[in-house]
Design an enzyme around this catalytic site. Structure first.
Site, PDB file in Angstrom:
ATOM      1  N   ASP A   1      16.581  14.962 -17.304  1.00  0.00           N
ATOM      2  CA  ASP A   1      17.611  15.980 -17.145  1.00  0.00           C
ATOM      3  C   ASP A   1      17.162  17.270 -17.841  1.00  0.00           C
ATOM      4  O   ASP A   1      16.129  17.817 -17.505  1.00  0.00           O
ATOM      5  CB  ASP A   1      18.943  15.419 -17.683  1.00  0.00           C
ATOM      6  CG  ASP A   1      20.147  16.277 -17.372  1.00  0.00           C
ATOM      7  OD1 ASP A   1      20.712  16.114 -16.275  1.00  0.00           O
ATOM      8  OD2 ASP A   1      20.529  17.099 -18.222  1.00  0.00           O
TER       9      ASP A   1
ATOM     10  N   HIS B   1      22.300   8.185 -12.903  1.00  0.00           N
ATOM     11  CA  HIS B   1      21.610   9.293 -13.565  1.00  0.00           C
ATOM     12  C   HIS B   1      21.070   8.896 -14.938  1.00  0.00           C
ATOM     13  O   HIS B   1      19.985   9.329 -15.325  1.00  0.00           O
ATOM     14  CB  HIS B   1      22.577  10.463 -13.717  1.00  0.00           C
ATOM     15  CG  HIS B   1      21.983  11.657 -14.387  1.00  0.00           C
ATOM     16  ND1 HIS B   1      20.949  12.384 -13.842  1.00  0.00           N
ATOM     17  CD2 HIS B   1      22.271  12.254 -15.580  1.00  0.00           C
ATOM     18  CE1 HIS B   1      20.629  13.391 -14.654  1.00  0.00           C
ATOM     19  NE2 HIS B   1      21.418  13.323 -15.712  1.00  0.00           N
TER      20      HIS B   1
END
Length: 301
Positions: A116, A281
Site C-alpha cells: 500500500d 487487501h
C-alpha cells in the site's frame, strides 16, 4: 502468532524482534522492529497500519534474513514532522528515510518490500536508489501516476479517500480528526477479506496509531496528488525503469477498474513477476504463507 506487548510498550509488538529508533532523512527518527540474521530485507507497511502488519511474514523471513520493519515517517511511533512543504511527505523523502535507516544498521544494499503506502515508497526507492535496492516487492498498488490514470467514473468511488486527502490543508484534517476511529476503521472493515486476520488487539493498535497521526497521514496522501505525480512523470518522460527484479502481488484490481495491471507494471519493471491473490487487501496478515513464499521467490532471482 499472537503479538507480544513488551513492558513499557504502548501496544503489541513482533515477538523476538528488537524495537529501536534509527535516523531517517533530515533529522527524522524512525521506529523499527529488527530481527533475524542474514541478508537484509526491509518491509514497509501500508494504510491504516504500522509495521505490526508484517508480524507473521517477518517471523518467517527471520529464519534466514535480517528483517527490518520500520514505521514510515508520519505513522506509528516514528517522527511526524509538520508538513511545512510538499517534499516533507514526498515518497522521495520517505524513500531516503529507508535508505538512511538501513545504512544506520550497516546495510548499504538490501531487498525492499512494501504494501500500500509503503509500496509507493518502495517504488520510489527503487527508482531513486537502484544501486541500493537489490530486489523490489510490491503489494496491492500501482504506481502513483498510474493510479490516478486508472481511477475514473463511478468505479473511482473505491478510492474516495484519495480525493478527500488531496484537498488543501484544513478541511480533510478536521473531518478525519473528528471521526478518526470511524474513518480508519471503515478501511479495516471494507478491505479485509478475512476480518479474523485483524484481531482486536491489532485493530485497536492500528486505530490508536492512526488517530494520533491524522495531519501526517493526510500530508502523505496529499503528496501523492502533487509532488509524487511530478516525480513519477519526470521518470516516465526520462524513460526510467526499475533495474532490479520486481515481484508484484495484488488483488485483481485490473478487472475491477478496467485496465491491464500486469502491463502497467511491465512498463516500469522489465524483470517482473506479477501475481494475483485471492486474499484481501491486508494480504500479509490474511495470507502470510503466500506472501512469504512470494518474497522468498523474489529473493532467489
Amino acid at each position: 502468532m499472537t503479538p507480544t506487548t513488551p513492558a513499557g510498550s504502548a501496544g503489541p509488538a513482533i515477538p523476538g524482534f528488537d524495537h529501536v529508533r534509527l535516523p531517517g532523512a533530515g533529522g527524522v527518527e524512525l521506529a523499527a522492529a529488527v530481527g533475524g540474521s542474514g541478508s537484509p530485507v526491509v518491509l514497509l507497511h501500508g494504510f491504516p497500519q504500522t509495521h505490526l502488519m508484517w508480524r507473521h511474514v517477518a517471523e518467517r523471513l527471520a529464519d534466514r534474513h535480517t528483517v527490518i520493519c520500520p514505521d514510515l515517517r508520519g505513522y506509528g511511533a516514528s517522527d511526524k514532522p509538520p508538513a511545512t512543504g510538499p517534499d516533507v511527505y514526498a515518497k522521495r523523502t520517505m524513500a531516503a528515510d529507508v535508505v538512511a535507516l538501513a545504512a544506520a544498521l550497516g546495510h548499504e544494499r538490501f531487498a525492499l518490500v512494501g504494501h500500500d503506502r509503503g509500496a509507493l515508497v518502495a517504488f520510489r526507492a527503487g527508482l531513486d536508489h537502484p544501486e541500493t535496492v537489490t530486489h523490489l516487492g510490491i503489494l496491492d498498488v500501482v504506481p502513483t501516476l498510474d493510479m490516478w490514470k486508472v481511477l475514473h467514473g463511478t468505479s473511482a468511488a473505491v478510492g474516495y479517500h484519495l480525493y478527500l486527502m488531496a484537498q488543501p490543508p484544513g478541511l480533510p484534517e478536521t473531518l478525519i480528526g473528528n471521526s478518526a476511529d470511524a474513518f480508519f476503521g471503515s478501511f479495516l472493515d471494507a478491505w479485509a477479506g478475512d476480518p479474523a486476520a485483524l484481531p482486536e488487539q491489532v485493530r485497536t493498535a492500528y486505530l490508536r496509531a492512526s488517530a494520533a497521526a491524522v495531519p501526517s497521514i493526510v500530508a502523505d496522501y496529499r503528496a501523492s496528488a502533487g509532488i509524487d505525480v511530478a516525480h513519477d512523470q519526470a521518470d516516465l518522460d526520462a524513460g526510467s525503469q526499475l533495474a532490479m527484479p520486481v515481484t508484484v502481488v495484488q488483488q485483481d484490481w485490473g478487472a475491477h477498474l478496467g485496465y491491464d495491471a500486469a502491463a502497467v507494471w511491465k512498463a516500469w519493471a522489465p524483470d517482473l513477476d506479477h501475481r494475483l491473490t485471492r486474499a484481501g487487501h491486508f494480504m500479509a496478515e490474511e495470507a502470510p504463507g503466500e506472501i512469504t513464499a512470494a518474497v522468498l521467490d523474489l529473493l532467489a532471482r
